[in-house]
Motif scaffolding. Structure first.
Motif, PDB file in Angstrom:
ATOM      1  N   THR A 167       0.029  17.695  41.648  1.00  0.00           N
ATOM      2  CA  THR A 167       1.287  16.966  41.750  1.00  0.00           C
ATOM      3  C   THR A 167       1.376  16.219  43.082  1.00  0.00           C
ATOM      4  N   VAL A 168       0.980  16.855  44.156  1.00  0.00           N
ATOM      5  CA  VAL A 168       1.016  16.212  45.473  1.00  0.00           C
ATOM      6  C   VAL A 168       0.086  14.996  45.502  1.00  0.00           C
ATOM      7  N   VAL A 169      -1.128  15.139  44.991  1.00  0.00           N
ATOM      8  CA  VAL A 169      -2.084  14.025  44.998  1.00  0.00           C
ATOM      9  C   VAL A 169      -1.565  12.858  44.166  1.00  0.00           C
ATOM     10  N   VAL A 170      -1.037  13.136  42.990  1.00  0.00           N
ATOM     11  CA  VAL A 170      -0.534  12.064  42.130  1.00  0.00           C
ATOM     12  C   VAL A 170       0.646  11.357  42.775  1.00  0.00           C
ATOM     13  N   LEU A 171       1.596  12.121  43.288  1.00  0.00           N
ATOM     14  CA  LEU A 171       2.757  11.492  43.922  1.00  0.00           C
ATOM     15  C   LEU A 171       2.361  10.713  45.174  1.00  0.00           C
ATOM     16  N   ARG A 172       1.463  11.280  45.948  1.00  0.00           N
ATOM     17  CA  ARG A 172       1.091  10.669  47.233  1.00  0.00           C
ATOM     18  C   ARG A 172       0.212   9.433  47.055  1.00  0.00           C
ATOM     19  N   TYR A 173      -0.815   9.528  46.212  1.00  0.00           N
ATOM     20  CA  TYR A 173      -1.800   8.453  46.154  1.00  0.00           C
ATOM     21  C   TYR A 173      -1.668   7.545  44.940  1.00  0.00           C
ATOM     22  N   PHE A 174      -1.290   8.061  43.797  1.00  0.00           N
ATOM     23  CA  PHE A 174      -1.122   7.172  42.653  1.00  0.00           C
ATOM     24  C   PHE A 174       0.220   6.455  42.732  1.00  0.00           C
ATOM     25  N   ASP A 175       1.265   7.217  43.000  1.00  0.00           N
ATOM     26  CA  ASP A 175       2.599   6.619  43.050  1.00  0.00           C
ATOM     27  C   ASP A 175       2.964   6.112  44.436  1.00  0.00           C
ATOM     28  N   ASP A 176       2.082   6.322  45.413  1.00  0.00           N
ATOM     29  CA  ASP A 176       2.230   5.750  46.748  1.00  0.00           C
ATOM     30  C   ASP A 176       3.519   6.174  47.450  1.00  0.00           C
ATOM     31  N   HIS A 177       3.860   7.451  47.330  1.00  0.00           N
ATOM     32  CA  HIS A 177       5.023   7.980  48.034  1.00  0.00           C
ATOM     33  C   HIS A 177       4.606   8.435  49.428  1.00  0.00           C
ATOM     34  N   THR A 178       5.566   8.427  50.333  1.00  0.00           N
ATOM     35  CA  THR A 178       5.304   8.949  51.667  1.00  0.00           C
ATOM     36  C   THR A 178       5.263  10.477  51.599  1.00  0.00           C
ATOM     37  N   GLU A 179       4.737  11.083  52.643  1.00  0.00           N
ATOM     38  CA  GLU A 179       4.712  12.549  52.696  1.00  0.00           C
ATOM     39  C   GLU A 179       6.129  13.106  52.624  1.00  0.00           C
ATOM     40  N   ARG A 180       7.064  12.458  53.279  1.00  0.00           N
ATOM     41  CA  ARG A 180       8.465  12.886  53.262  1.00  0.00           C
ATOM     42  C   ARG A 180       9.029  12.814  51.840  1.00  0.00           C
ATOM     43  N   ASP A 181       8.737  11.720  51.111  1.00  0.00           N
ATOM     44  CA  ASP A 181       9.225  11.576  49.734  1.00  0.00           C
ATOM     45  C   ASP A 181       8.664  12.671  48.835  1.00  0.00           C
ATOM     46  N   VAL A 182       7.380  12.960  48.994  1.00  0.00           N
ATOM     47  CA  VAL A 182       6.755  14.011  48.187  1.00  0.00           C
ATOM     48  C   VAL A 182       7.401  15.355  48.502  1.00  0.00           C
ATOM     49  N   ALA A 183       7.608  15.624  49.778  1.00  0.00           N
ATOM     50  CA  ALA A 183       8.236  16.883  50.185  1.00  0.00           C
ATOM     51  C   ALA A 183       9.631  17.004  49.584  1.00  0.00           C
ATOM     52  N   ASP A 184      10.407  15.930  49.651  1.00  0.00           N
ATOM     53  CA  ASP A 184      11.769  15.959  49.097  1.00  0.00           C
ATOM     54  C   ASP A 184      11.747  16.140  47.586  1.00  0.00           C
ATOM     55  N   THR A 185      10.833  15.463  46.916  1.00  0.00           N
ATOM     56  CA  THR A 185      10.735  15.558  45.456  1.00  0.00           C
ATOM     57  C   THR A 185      10.393  16.973  45.017  1.00  0.00           C
ATOM     58  N   LEU A 186       9.459  17.596  45.727  1.00  0.00           N
ATOM     59  CA  LEU A 186       8.991  18.920  45.320  1.00  0.00           C
ATOM     60  C   LEU A 186       9.749  20.062  45.996  1.00  0.00           C
ATOM     61  N   GLY A 187      10.596  19.741  46.943  1.00  0.00           N
ATOM     62  CA  GLY A 187      11.356  20.778  47.625  1.00  0.00           C
ATOM     63  C   GLY A 187      10.505  21.640  48.540  1.00  0.00           C
ATOM     64  N   ILE A 188       9.524  21.013  49.200  1.00  0.00           N
ATOM     65  CA  ILE A 188       8.649  21.720  50.132  1.00  0.00           C
ATOM     66  C   ILE A 188       8.653  20.974  51.458  1.00  0.00           C
ATOM     67  N   SER A 189       8.027  21.564  52.477  1.00  0.00           N
ATOM     68  CA  SER A 189       8.010  20.913  53.787  1.00  0.00           C
ATOM     69  C   SER A 189       6.922  19.833  53.845  1.00  0.00           C
ATOM     70  N   VAL A 190       7.069  18.936  54.805  1.00  0.00           N
ATOM     71  CA  VAL A 190       6.078  17.884  55.013  1.00  0.00           C
ATOM     72  C   VAL A 190       4.729  18.514  55.377  1.00  0.00           C
ATOM     73  N   GLY A 191       4.749  19.567  56.184  1.00  0.00           N
ATOM     74  CA  GLY A 191       3.505  20.259  56.544  1.00  0.00           C
ATOM     75  C   GLY A 191       2.794  20.824  55.329  1.00  0.00           C
ATOM     76  N   THR A 192       3.546  21.350  54.387  1.00  0.00           N
ATOM     77  CA  THR A 192       2.949  21.865  53.152  1.00  0.00           C
ATOM     78  C   THR A 192       2.340  20.725  52.345  1.00  0.00           C
ATOM     79  N   VAL A 193       3.005  19.580  52.315  1.00  0.00           N
ATOM     80  CA  VAL A 193       2.453  18.405  51.626  1.00  0.00           C
ATOM     81  C   VAL A 193       1.121  18.023  52.262  1.00  0.00           C
ATOM     82  N   LYS A 194       1.085  17.975  53.593  1.00  0.00           N
ATOM     83  CA  LYS A 194      -0.137  17.577  54.301  1.00  0.00           C
ATOM     84  C   LYS A 194      -1.281  18.548  54.042  1.00  0.00           C
TER      85      LYS A 194
END
Length: 179
Positions: A121-148
């Motif tokens: 989910t993180v890879v698809v949101l981050r690289y296919f849908d071109d979301h920022t790390e912050r957007d991915v974190a907000d969407t999934l309800g996790i921290s930016v560090g966890t996204v990274k």
């Protein structure tokens, strides 16, 4: 007056579906790994969205539906052990002129299949849908560090898998060891 508004909503929704549903299907396919399941998920999400379209259309309808698709795929993964059907890898009646694209898609989906649901989910949101790390974190309800860290781990897994695939391919032009 209500009839006119209903027609406007129908036209707005129809236009949105015609222009953006393909991208939602591709998003869902990358998340779940199965084209037909992705179509079913997007269809279900669109049916529910149509009922609320007058509230959704004026804000960010694509973002709203993308998150709804992501959540629906998550629900699908959670209930996978209850299902007896299994999606197939080969969809019948695929046009012959898409061989390279189809093979690339299969390679990508195979690499994504190696990931956990969160990594995928993180890879698809981050690289296919071109979301920022912050957007991915907000969407999934996790921290930016966890996204990274999740993204780092997932990409490493995919690189190893794709590198192994290239090395084991018979068309890898002499990169295999001679027996």
């Amino acid at each position: 007056m209500k009839f006119r508004r209903g027609r406007d909503i129908d036209e707005s929704f129809t236009t949105f579906v015609a222009t953006r549903s393909h991208r939602l299907i591709v998003h869902a396919e990358l998340l779940c790994g199965h084209r037909e399941q992705a179509r079913d998920i997007v269809q279900s999400v669109l049916v529910r969205a149509y009922q609320r379209w007058s509230r959704i259309e004026h804000d960010d309808p694509y973002g709203y539906l993308q998150r709804a698709v992501t959540n629906a795929v998550t629900d699908w993964w959670r209930t996978a052990h209850h299902r007896h059907e299994r999606p197939v890898d080969v969809v019948p009646d695929v046009p012959a002129d898409q061989n390279t694209t189809l093979e690339d898609r299969r390679t990508l989906l195979a690499a994504l299949d190696l990931l956990t649901h969160r990594e995928r989910t993180v890879v698809v949101l981050r690289y296919f849908d071109d979301h920022t790390e912050r957007d991915v974190a907000d969407t999934l309800g996790i921290s930016v560090g966890t996204v990274k860290s999740t993204c780092h781990t997932a990409l490493r897994k995919m690189r190893i898998a794709l590198d192994d695939d290239v090395r084991s391919s018979p068309t890898s032009h002499g990169t295999q060891e001679q027996s």
